[in-house]
Design an enzyme around this catalytic site. Structure first.
Site, PDB file in Angstrom:
ATOM      1  N   GLU A   1      26.368  37.344  34.307  1.00 36.96           N
ATOM      2  CA  GLU A   1      27.339  36.634  34.685  1.00 36.96           C
ATOM      3  C   GLU A   1      27.052  35.892  36.040  1.00 36.96           C
ATOM      4  O   GLU A   1      27.109  34.664  36.278  1.00 36.96           O
ATOM      5  CB  GLU A   1      28.702  36.951  34.593  1.00 36.96           C
TER       6      GLU A   1
ATOM      7  N   HIS B   1      39.198  42.913  27.302  1.00 35.03           N
ATOM      8  CA  HIS B   1      38.846  41.807  26.563  1.00 35.03           C
ATOM      9  C   HIS B   1      40.035  40.573  26.534  1.00 35.03           C
ATOM     10  O   HIS B   1      39.889  39.727  25.533  1.00 35.03           O
ATOM     11  CB  HIS B   1      37.884  41.718  25.333  1.00 35.03           C
TER      12      HIS B   1
END
Lengths: 332, 332, 82, 399
Positions: free
Chosen positions: A67, A136
């Site tokens: 990321e 998540h």
């Protein structure tokens, strides 16, 4: 769940985002989509399915699980003249690139004395409701809304999903787009009256005189259901969809609250230090002498989002809580 | 990298003089900065490059005007060697309006659009993804440009280093990674922070051409950089240079240097890159004593003018406090 | 404690009950309750305040002796000595 | 002559301690030479000199701790003559712009003065302030009974249907007088409405209160002042108890019908210093023991006169007593306070001749009057109500 009122073609939120991507990829050769599993897999939420075949691996660019690396590369590519669209699979994963977003994307323009802008778009899925548990499911968009130097938007309707991306790409500064995971399957009609380039203004999704319900993203639909329920009880709630989380559209919020004199903010983030807290503070700063009740908030319970459905539901803002909060500030 | 190919460094009198002058400019500039710091004219952190001048000067010889540079918070030398006017750099050190970043950044955040100098990044490792992205943009737009990314050996412990190595090698991007290995990450010695102290071998594990270079020898650095840049421009993908060097001064001004011995410092000072070049040039007859005197005089004159320029420069008006946070003309 | 001290305290407490009154112009021989429109609750408040300030408990039967400023001062001085 | 000063080595360095001089007077120094060792919070740091010359004088003894900028040594340029330095730390500091000088102050809305103790929303307060409405007179309909915007707006539309403010009257008592006029207007509106809408009938009864007054004097004799009761408290108690038998005098008339009130909240008309009148309620007065009732009466009177009372105390009264006190006149024909349906008046008790068992005797008498709403009750019931009050006053120990 249904998107917006009748008018245009029926489309899912997912397809609306894909159409938006397709449109910008077709129109501007500087744009490309980059992220984990955006290509061959078709996107974690199947948003980019089919785009690889159409635009090829250079422009639908699968990345490793890096990321910081690929978001930083997106920033560099934007500095280098491209118009990258970077997809971060969920906002929880964006913690791994928070450094790049905060310390680089948001600061370069300022610390270079205005020499460099970063025309980057970062899309992230956010929110709970799919039983994806505690790593998540969170709604951390308010952390980003805290940062000067970037824009943060949250399309809640298929129309906004369809059109916000194009405007975001036109923006010379970084724009973060938060797509709530519960919206991807939602079907709605494209609103022919929508201003396709507007990403600054909040929208009044339902007019009302008794209380202003302020929300965004996935919570919009729960809030509209609550407003319908309230109407059955004789309380006419106005529902504002923020659309832009940074900058906040103070004008629309204050105009409404000054009229209804009561406000409840519905925000899937945790209450402490939430976007709801910020909006509440602004209402008190700007509308204090128009208020008839303390500003109410409906936020997520202060717990990592749990896995089992009943606990996940209990942790999130739900329609009954919104109704109760609205009734309590109205006093009936 | 092969040592057999012909280095394209042409050690003409004028080139040797230029190398010497560039290094001396950095040395005298930074000595002046230290003085101004003790007088509180420069504030914040001040990280001096003294001892490492050969790297910036050597590498910059290999660059074309449109190539990009990404540097760290110890970047005064890179900024000067890249060709940013000394007066504007000094004004930035003083936080003045005529600073290359309008004084917004200070010592650690020197930016310059004209020379494609992208900072001035003070998050260790944070500049590497940026360099990857700049190179990606050049590649995608078919431009034959190279991005040079400077960082210290401390950065190689960061995840962003490894993510960037992987992305650059995976996508075969035109980046020259220059690791300035001065043996200490602030006060932490390489040997107590890395399992592999031959830094260039880390790059090799990403299948990237890599070599160690004597960072105290400007000619060696220039030779390696020219070859690397030529290869990169030819499409060979990224190249990694580990330049072994030493900072003669403390990490920043406020550092008692408890972590290293005076003997070690003295031993490295004996390898001073400026002295080294001077001795070699005098012996080889490339430069004469009067050349050295003339260079010294030129540099001091430039420095005096730079300080005068900086001190005469106005402060940024407070009205511009927020002016460069976002691009003023957002599309509507 | 002198008569002047007592007069001062008395005037302060009357002032608390009738804040708008010009006490400097108050004739010490007139019925100040009438003059200043002090009703039974107001007067009771005055008696309570005097009790606290001067440590003198005025019984209800003596209320009449506090009808004028000078009468009240004389009464309170006597009580204080006694 | 150059002055070598304690250098600043970091933004967080404020002072240093001289550990060692590395040069002595007479030593030649050049730029970059180390001149001293200074102990800082980060450890000992060797400090360099930026000016070439000859050390003339060491101005600081080893061990001294001095602020940044303090002169430590004088350095003579070659050929110059030593001069004593001015060892001021401030000399080398330069002027920097300050944010305070140019940053605008944050803009906040200026608040209207608060009406203390009243639960009213900001919107209600602002409207009340702008329209000169006494929040104390406005019933609240919001959360927890708070006064909200529509309540004040309605009050304003009624032309201040309830009585007026003490707070405003007090602030305006001297000078402009406008708030007093506002209160006068409010009283005018309420009383005009009463006279316009309510068909009053009036009854009167002279009541011998000698027994009650004597009983009260005896009761007060051995009590501390703060535990004493006034006649008005007896009267309130008697009215309250009587209302239990005559509920048609206790309640409100609205929308064409009378609603009797289960609770007995006695309004007590209290004259304000500086003019005006207000009639807040003592809640559940009938059931309060006399001592409690007295405490409440005194507390309420004091708070009203200080401008601190709750809106519910004004709005909740179900009947009102207007008592003329000790220096008033014999009797009053009161006007009902809408939407209430009755008001009891009490004249000043005075000693007058009275016939007892055929013989004129001096007795303490008080003229009680009743004004009541003929839409709700008739004179006969009113007379019985007054008689009931009279009877209770003859038996004060039962109160």
């Amino acid at each position: 769940m249904s998107g917006t009122s009748a008018g245009g073609a029926e489309i899912t939120y997912r397809d609306a985002v894909r159409e938006a991507l397709r449109e910008v990829l077709q129109q501007d050769p500087r744009t490309f989509l980059m992220g984990e599993d955006v290509g061959r897999y078709g996107g974690c939420y199947a948003v980019s399915k089919g785009l690889l075949d159409e635009f090829g691996p250079e422009r639908i660019r699968d990345t490793p699980l890096s990321e910081a690396g690929f978001v930083g590369a997106g920033i560099g590519a934007a500095l280098g003249g491209m118009r990258p669209i970077v997809e971060v699979m969920t906002v929880n994963f964006s913690m791994l690139c928070l450094d790049q977003i905060l310390n680089t994307a948001a600061t370069i323009r300022h610390m270079s004395g205005g020499q460099f802008s970063v025309p980057l778009v970062i899309r992230m899925a956010t929110g709970a409701g799919r039983q994806l548990a505690a790593q998540h499911s969170h709604s951390l968009e308010n952390w980003y809304a805290h940062i000067p130097g970037i824009r943060v938007v949250a399309p809640a309707t298929v129309t906004d999903a369809r059109f916000m991306l194009r405007t975001a790409l036109l923006d010379p500064d970084p724009v973060l787009i938060f797509e709530h995971v519960m919206l991807y399957n939602m079907t709605g009609s494209l609103d022919p009256a929508a201003d396709p380039v507007d990403i600054d203004r909040a929208a009044v999704r339902r007019p009302g005189r008794d209380v202003t319900l302020i929300t965004y993203g996935g919570s919009l639909w729960k809030t509209l259901v609550a407003a319908t329920e309230l109407a059955g009880q004789g309380i006419e709630a106005e529902v504002i969809d923020l659309r832009s989380l940074r900058p906040l559209d103070d004008a629309t919020i204050t105009a409404s609250v000054r009229r209804t004199r009561r406000a409840v903010i519905v925000d899937e983030g945790w209450r402490s230090g939430s976007l709801a807290a910020e909006i509440s503070a602004r209402i008190v700063e700007q509308c204090f002498w128009s208020l008839d009740a303390p500003v109410g908030r409906v936020c997520s319970a202060e717990v990592p989002i749990p896995y089992p459905k009943h606990l996940e539901d209990a942790a999130l803002p739900q329609t009954p809580a919104i109704v109760a909060a609205a009734r309590s500030v109205v006093g009936r | 990298m092969s040592e057999t190919s012909d280095p394209k460094v042409h050690l003409t009198r004028s080139h040797v003089r230029a190398l010497y002058q560039e290094m001396l400019r950095i040395r005298r500039f930074e000595e002046k900065c230290a003085e101004l710091y003790t007088q509180e004219k420069i504030r914040g952190f001040l990280h001096l490059y003294i001892g490492e001048e050969a790297i910036a000067v050597g590498v910059m010889q290999a660059l074309q005007p449109l190539d990009a540079v990404v540097a760290t918070y110890r970047e005064h030398g890179h900024a000067l060697a890249r060709g940013i006017e000394m007066g504007r750099v000094m004004a930035e050190m003083l936080g003045r309006q005529d600073g290359c970043s309008r004084g917004h950044g200070g010592s650690m955040h020197i930016f310059d659009a004209a020379t494609r100098f992208y900072g001035g990044n003070a998050i260790v490792g944070g500049g590497l993804p940026l360099a990857v992205g700049l190179a990606l943009a050049d590649r995608m737009q078919g431009r034959p440009q190279v991005t040079v990314c400077f960082f210290g050996e401390g950065a190689v412990a960061e995840g962003e280093f490894h993510e960037s190595m992987n992305l650059a090698a995976l996508w075969q991007l035109p980046v020259l990674f220059v690791c300035e290995n001065n043996l200490y990450a602030m006060g932490t010695a390489l040997a107590i922070s890395e399992s592999e102290t031959d830094i260039h071998r880390k790059a090799e594990s990403y299948r990237m051409p890599a070599a160690a270079v004597d960072g105290m020898d400007v000619v060696a650095v220039e030779t390696a950089a020219r070859r690397a840049v030529e290869a990169i421009r030819g499409g060979a993908g990224p190249v990694f240079l580990e330049c072994r060097t030493y900072r003669f001064r403390a990490h920043s001004m406020f550092d008692a240097q408890l972590y290293r011995s005076k003997d070690e410092i003295e031993a490295w000072k004996a390898k001073c890159p400026i002295e080294h070049l001077r001795a070699w040039a005098l012996q080889a007859g490339s430069l004469h004593a009067e050349d050295l005197t003339a260079v010294e005089a030129d540099v001091l004159a430039e420095l005096d003018a730079a300080v005068a320029f900086a001190e005469a420069s106005p402060w940024e008006p407070v009205e511009r406090l927020l002016a460069d946070v976002m691009t003023p003309e957002a599309p509507s | 404690m002198t008569a002047d001290d007592i007069r001062q305290i008395l005037l302060e407490e009357i002032g608390n009950i009738a804040p708008e009154a010009d006490l400097g112009a108050l004739d010490p021989e007139v019925d100040y309750r009438e003059k200043l429109d002090i009703d039974s609750i107001g007067f009771l408040n005055l008696i309570i305040a005097i009790g606290k300030r001067l440590k003198i408990e005025v019984p209800e039967k003596d209320y009449a002796r506090l009808g004028t400023l000078s009468g009240a001062v004389s009464y309170l001085v006597a009580r204080k000595r006694g | 002559m150059g002055i070598f000063r304690m250098p600043s080595l970091g933004a967080d360095m404020e002072a240093g301690t001289l550990v060692e001089w590395l040069k002595q007077p007479g030593d030649r120094v050049k730029r970059g030479d180390l001149i001293a060792v200074v102990e800082t919070q980060k450890g000992a740091i060797e400090i360099e000199v930026f000016e070439p010359g000859t050390v003339a004088e060491l101005l600081l003894p080893v061990g001294a701790t001095v602020p940044v900028g303090t002169a430590m040594a004088s350095i003579r340029e070659d050929g110059a003559v030593a001069v004593a330095p001015a060892p001021d730390a401030a000399a080398m500091k330069e002027e920097r712009p300050t944010a305070a000088a140019t940053m605008p102050a944050p803009q906040l809305q200026v608040p209207p003065p608060p009406s203390q103790g009243i639960k009213a929303s900001p919107a209600a307060r602002k409207f009340a302030e702008e329209h000169d409405i006494n929040l104390a007179s406005v019933p609240g309909s919001g959360p927890d009974g708070a006064i909200v915007f529509v309540d004040v707006e309605a009050a304003w539309q009624r032309q201040g249907g309830a009585a007026a403010t003490t707070a405003a009257a007090r602030t305006g008592a001297k000078g402009d007088g406008a708030p007093v006029d506002g209160m006068r207007a409010a009283i005018a509106a309420a009383m005009a409405r009463s006279k316009r809408e309510i068909p009053h009938y009036y009854l009167g009864q002279t009541v011998d209160v000698t027994i009650a007054a004597d009983w009260l004097a005896q009761r007060n004799a051995d009590r501390k002042p703060e535990e004493r009761a006034v006649f008005g408290a007896l009267l309130l108690k008697a009215i309250g108890l009587s209302l239990k038998k005559y509920p048609e005098f206790n309640g409100s008339f609205a929308d064409g019908r009378f609603a009797a009130s289960a609770a007995i909240h006695l309004g007590m008309a209290i004259a304000l210093r500086g003019g005006g009148l207000i009639a807040p309620a003592i809640h559940d007065a009938a059931d309060l023991p006399l001592d409690q009732l007295m405490i409440r009466l005194r507390d309420l009177t004091n708070r009203v006169r200080a401008g601190r009372f709750r809106s519910s105390e004004l709005a909740d009264a179900t009947i009102t007593l207007t008592s003329l006190g000790e220096r008033g006149v014999d009797w009053v024909q009161p006007i009902i306070y809408p939407p209430q349906v009755a008001i009891v008046g009490a004249g000043t008790p005075t000693v007058r001749p009275w016939i007892v068992d055929g013989v004129p005797v001096a007795r303490q008498l008080c003229d009680l009057t009743l004004a009541a709403d003929h839409r709700v009750s008739d004179g006969h019931r009113g007379a019985l109500f007054l008689r009931a009050i009279e009877a209770l006053l003859q038996n004060p120990e039962a109160l």
